[in-house]
Structure formats: structure tokens, C-alpha cells
Enzyme design. Structure first.
Site, PDB file in Angstrom:
ATOM      1  N   GLY A  55       0.809  -1.220   0.000  1.00  0.00           N
ATOM      2  CA  GLY A  55       0.000   0.000   0.000  1.00  0.00           C
ATOM      3  C   GLY A  55       0.841   1.268   0.000  1.00  0.00           C
ATOM      4  O   GLY A  55       0.397   2.319  -0.414  1.00  0.00           O
ATOM      5  N   CYS A  56       2.068   1.144   0.454  1.00  0.00           N
ATOM      6  CA  CYS A  56       2.908   2.335   0.565  1.00  0.00           C
ATOM      7  C   CYS A  56       3.899   2.399  -0.584  1.00  0.00           C
ATOM      8  O   CYS A  56       4.839   1.618  -0.632  1.00  0.00           O
ATOM      9  CB  CYS A  56       3.654   2.302   1.887  1.00  0.00           C
ATOM     10  SG  CYS A  56       3.985   0.642   2.481  1.00  0.00           S
TER      11      CYS A  56
END
Lengths: 104, 412
Positions: free
Chosen positions: A102-103
Site C-alpha cells: 500500500g505504501c
């Protein structure tokens, strides 16, 4: 990559301690990783862990916080209580699925 | 004639239109771009507006100017995409059919996702700089700022241009120093990540910059709500960060039309093949730029590299051939670090940013992951390159769609 002995089983792990092969995972391994992270697993933890594993099998990626809360009855607040600091990352580690991407 | 529709005439949509103009057989294809907004913004310029380095007018040109001849720009919104019928429902109910659809609808900020963000203090004490209006209002707020707690905050990943909030922090340090307010201001960077950036080597380098510039880092901070009464960010694990001026990057989501069409992910980004850029929704639907869910940065450079890959794949698709190209997640970003200096990072799906030279191995002239004056000059020259080369699908010498491994020092 490195190997680690978790619950008497030799498994491949990443530098940060995530299982390389989600299929190596067992409930005992989950308990041991949780212990290393200072977490005593309750039923509610297991709900999250099972969700993470099933979701990974279905989608091939590790669930984000938003994904967990959207598709289960667990709230973000509760996630932070169960898995302090970085719940998606910590839950993924204990559930034996890859570190969430997600990052970016 | 067959119909190709490009949904969105922003950075990505305009770039792919210009590639198509050069390569597509004009007598066979009618190309239409759909976008309700007449203005094309140079979005990297929004960073400079709050500090008065650019005015908002400096970042804006008419969209029409960059639409190749023979292609039509229709200034209408789209209410739904119906992939099973190969058609779009335009605002007002009109239908538009297509043989190939390229979705380039970008991403948008959604401050409503966080309780207390778009509340009483919105654009009074709480600002974004990802919209033209937000950047202009923040300019005014900084003009009137007299010191106190300046907080730069990321709500949730992924965001468009993950380096922009870092750059904002560095420029704020420079700006407040220049105004004699730095010793009256505490700057705090609040992020849901565990460090300054998403990749380890860069996080370490930037961590040192934070320390040198005396910017405090509040990591692993997931905002639960913003308390407008007490002017505080409150996290899910009950930490509090007070602010006098809050500069936030709200949750980023894909376009509304992706939400209403029902095929987006949790944040309404479109499931897309990481390599071919074909959507996983329909085989005649391709996706480019921020609208995809590929695990690359949401950045103009990514859209640029994707366009070079996508053009080859679309031409192959038209000819019924296999996709010849695979996108590697290549991103290339300047990081303005204040006092007329900057960094440059170059990375892809598999390789994090590391030190080295760019674009020519061993020669440069630009240095990777190292602060230099030349990188700052590169950043400032970029606006011209954007309008005159990138949007028009012209090649930059030495810069390839796929990331080069040569000239880089990878950790052992």
C-alpha cells in the site's frame, strides 16, 4: 532472504521477518511471530488473521487497513488496539502473507 | 471508422493522445477525448504556489492547446462506463460508443473521508495544496502566518506524488527562515508510514535531512479525526498533534465515474495489469496514469513512461498481435529540498532509489539521491520540458521508459 526457525519449522523469511512462502504458515508460527511482537493472540486477533489469509488467497495481495475494515466487521480503531502502530503490516506478518504494498 | 475514446485529458490522457497522433492510422480511427475541465494544470507547480514562487496562472494553459489536430476534445463529464456494452453514458444521458477505451481519469483528494477535515477550519487553518484553489488559499495563509505549530500531514497511502509533502516541508523551512519566522515555528511531519519515505535507502537519506533542518517526524500516525475545537490531529492509537496551520494531503481516490461504474478497488482505482496496462475489466479497456492500481508512484513521470509502453501495446492490440511491451514501474522524481537545492530519485517496481548518475551512467549530469544545485535547476526547468516535450510525446535524450540499472550504486 534468510531462514528462521519458527515453531520448530525451518522457513524462509524476508529481512523484516515476513514469510516468503505463505504456504509455510501454521497457527503455531502465527503464535510465535505474535509473541516476538509482544502480542497475545485473542479470538479477535484470529478473526483478523483468518481474514488476511483468505483475502490473500482470493486477491493475491495483502489487505490494507481500508480493505480490512470495508470487508469485515472490524473497525480501524479496533485494528490499532489489536495490532498497535502498523496494523496492516503487523497482521500481515502474523498471518504469514507478504508485507502490504500500500505504501509506494 | 473505428472509435477510440480517451477518458480524461490531463497529463496521461494528453500524452497518450499525442503518441496516438504520431502512430495511429488516421483514416481508420476517430479519436475523441472527454474532459469537462477546460484548463490543463502543470500540477508539479502547485507545490510552488503557496510560497509565491509561481502564481497559479503560471501553472495553467488551455487543454485544447495540447490536443493534436484531427482529434476532438469534448468538454463533458461522464456518468458511467459500461464495459459490457462498449459505451459511455455522458452527463445529460447521451451515449458514446467505442472500440477501444483508454481511461486516464487520474486521482482526486477526498477530505470528506476524514472526520473533521472538511469542517469549520477547512481552508482557514487546514489546507491542501493538491488543488488550484487549495494552493492559492494556502499562499494567503502563509502570508499571514506568524509562527507556531506548522504541521504537514499525510492521511493515507497511496497519494499522488509521494514526495510533494516532503518538498513542502523543506520549502516551508526555507520560506520561514527567509521571513525570520523559523525560530518561532515548530515544523512537524506526520505520516502513516514508519519513516519519511516508502523505500528504505531514501528514508535514511531524507531522515538525515529532517534532522539537519530540525523538522520533527511523527511516524506510524493514522489520523482518526481532526479536533477543530482544540486544533489537533488525533490518531487511532490516541496520539495528538496540535497545529496552528495544518497542511494535509487528504485521502486520494480515483474518479467518481469509476466509483459509479462499479469496477474500481477500495479507493476506486482500476484493476490494471502491471506490465501491459490493459485493464482487468475488459480487454478493450486500457488504463494510464493515476487511474491505475499498479504499485508504482502516482506521478507525471510514471504517466510519461507508461505512455511509451502503452502506445506499443495498443497498436499491437489493434493488429491482433501479442503485447510487445511491459511497464516496469519506472518513476523519476525531483525532490526540491529548499535553499535552491534538490534531490533526484529514479526507481521502479523492483529497485528502490539509490545513489548514482542520471540519465547517463557515470556522466550524469544529474546526481541521484544526492542534494545538489543542478537538481534544483532541473526541477525548475521541468515546467518548460513538461509543456513542450512531455505532453507532446517528444523524447528526452537519454531518458528511457524502462529504468536503467547502469550508473546506480545498489546496496550489497
Amino acid at each position: 532472504m534468510a531462514t528462521a526457525t519458527l515453531a520448530n519449522k525451518e522457513v524462509e523469511v524476508t529481512e523484516e521477518g515476513f514469510l516468503v512462502n505463505p504456504d509455510d504458515w501454521t497457527e503455531d508460527i502465527a503464535k510465535e511471530i505474535a509473541k516476538q511482537e509482544g502480542i497475545e493472540l485473542t479470538d479477535r486477533h484470529w478473526d483478523v488473521i483468518r481474514f488476511m489469509r483468505e483475502d490473500y488467497k482470493k486477491n493475491g495481495t495483502s489487505a490494507t487497513i481500508r480493505h480490512i475494515t470495508k470487508h469485515s466487521d472490524i473497525t480501524t480503531k479496533e485494528l490499532y488496539q489489536l495490532f498497535p502502530k502498523g496494523p496492516a503490516k503487523l497482521a500481515a506478518k502474523i498471518a504469514g502473507v507478504p508485507k502490504p504494498v500500500g505504501c509506494i | 471508422m473505428k472509435k477510440l475514446v480517451i477518458l480524461g485529458a490531463g497529463t496521461a490522457g494528453t500524452m497518450i493522445a499525442n503518441h496516438l497522433h504520431k502512430r495511429l492510422k488516421h483514416k481508420d480511427w476517430e479519436v475523441t477525448l472527454l474532459d469537462p475541465n477546460p484548463d490543463h494544470y502543470y500540477q508539479p507547480g502547485f507545490l510552488f504556489v503557496p510560497f509565491g514562487i509561481y502564481s497559479i496562472e503560471d501553472t495553467k494553459k488551455p487543454k485544447q492547446k495540447f490536443i493534436p489536430s484531427g482529434m476532438q476534445l469534448v468538454q463533458k463529464g461522464v456518468e458511467a462506463i459500461e464495459p459490457d456494452k462498449n459505451q459511455l453514458i455522458l452527463e445529460g444521458g447521451e451515449k458514446l460508443s467505442y472500440d477501444i477505451l483508454i481511461v486516464a481519469t487520474g486521482s482526486r483528494i477526498v477530505p470528506e473521508e476524514t472526520e473533521g477535515m472538511k469542517d469549520r477550519l477547512w481552508r482557514k487553518k487546514i489546507f491542501d495544496f493538491y488543488t488550484p484553489e487549495g494552493a492559492v488559499e494556502l499562499y494567503k495563509a502563509l502570508q499571514n502566518f506568524e509562527g507556531g505549530d506548522l504541521v504537514i500531514h499525510l492521511t493515507e497511502m497511496p497519494i499522488k506524488c509521494p514526495v510533494a509533502p516532503l518538498e513542502f516541508s523543506f520549502l516551508a523551512d526555507w520560506y520561514l527562515t527567509k521571513k525570520g519566522l523559523r525560530n518561532k515555528t515548530r515544523i512537524t511531519y506526520v505520516t502513516p508510514l514508519s519513516g519519511a519515505f516508502t523505500k528504505p535507502v531514501t528514508t535514511k537519506v531524507l531522515g538525515e535531512v529532517f534532522a539537519r533542518k530540525n523538522i520533527a517526524l511523527e511516524a506510524d500516525f493514522m489520523v482518526e479525526h481532526i479536533d477543530n475545537e482544540k486544533q489537533k490531529l488525533v490518531s487511532y492509537d490516541e496520539r495528538e498533534v496540535p497545529f496552528d496551520l495544518l497542511v494535509t494531503i487528504p485521502t486520494n481516490m480515483g474518479a467518481k465515474v469509476i466509483e459509479t461504474s462499479g469496477f474500481g478497488d477500495d479507493l476506486y482505482f482500476i484493476p490494471t495489469d502491471h506490465g501491459t496496462l490493459q485493464s482487468k475489466v475488459a480487454e478493450n479497456m486500457f488504463v494510464i496514469g493515476d487511474a491505475t492500481n499498479v504499485p508504482a508512484s502516482k506521478a507525471g513521470s510514471v504517466a510519461h513512461f507508461e505512455a511509451e509502453i502503452l502506445i506499443e501495446n495498443i497498436l499491437a492490440y489493434i493488429d491482433g498481435k501479442e503485447f510487445p511491451e511491459k511497464f516496469d514501474g519506472h518513476a523519476n522524481c525531483f525532490i526540491e529540498s529548499g535553499f535552491k537545492k534538490g534531490f533526484l530519485i529514479d526507481f521502479n517496481y523492483d529497485h528502490e532509489p539509490v545513489p548514482g548518475k542520471f540519465p547517463f551512467a557515470g556522466i550524469g549530469p544529474l546526481s541521484l539521491l544526492k542534494e545538489s544545485r543542478l537538481n534544483h535547476l532541473g526541477k525548475m526547468a521541468f515546467r518548460w520540458i513538461y509543456w513542450n516535450m512531455l505532453l507532446k510525446a517528444r523524447k528526452i535524450p537519454g531518458v528511457t521508459a524502462r529504468m536503467k540499472l547502469s550508473g546506480k550504486k545498489f546496496p550489497k
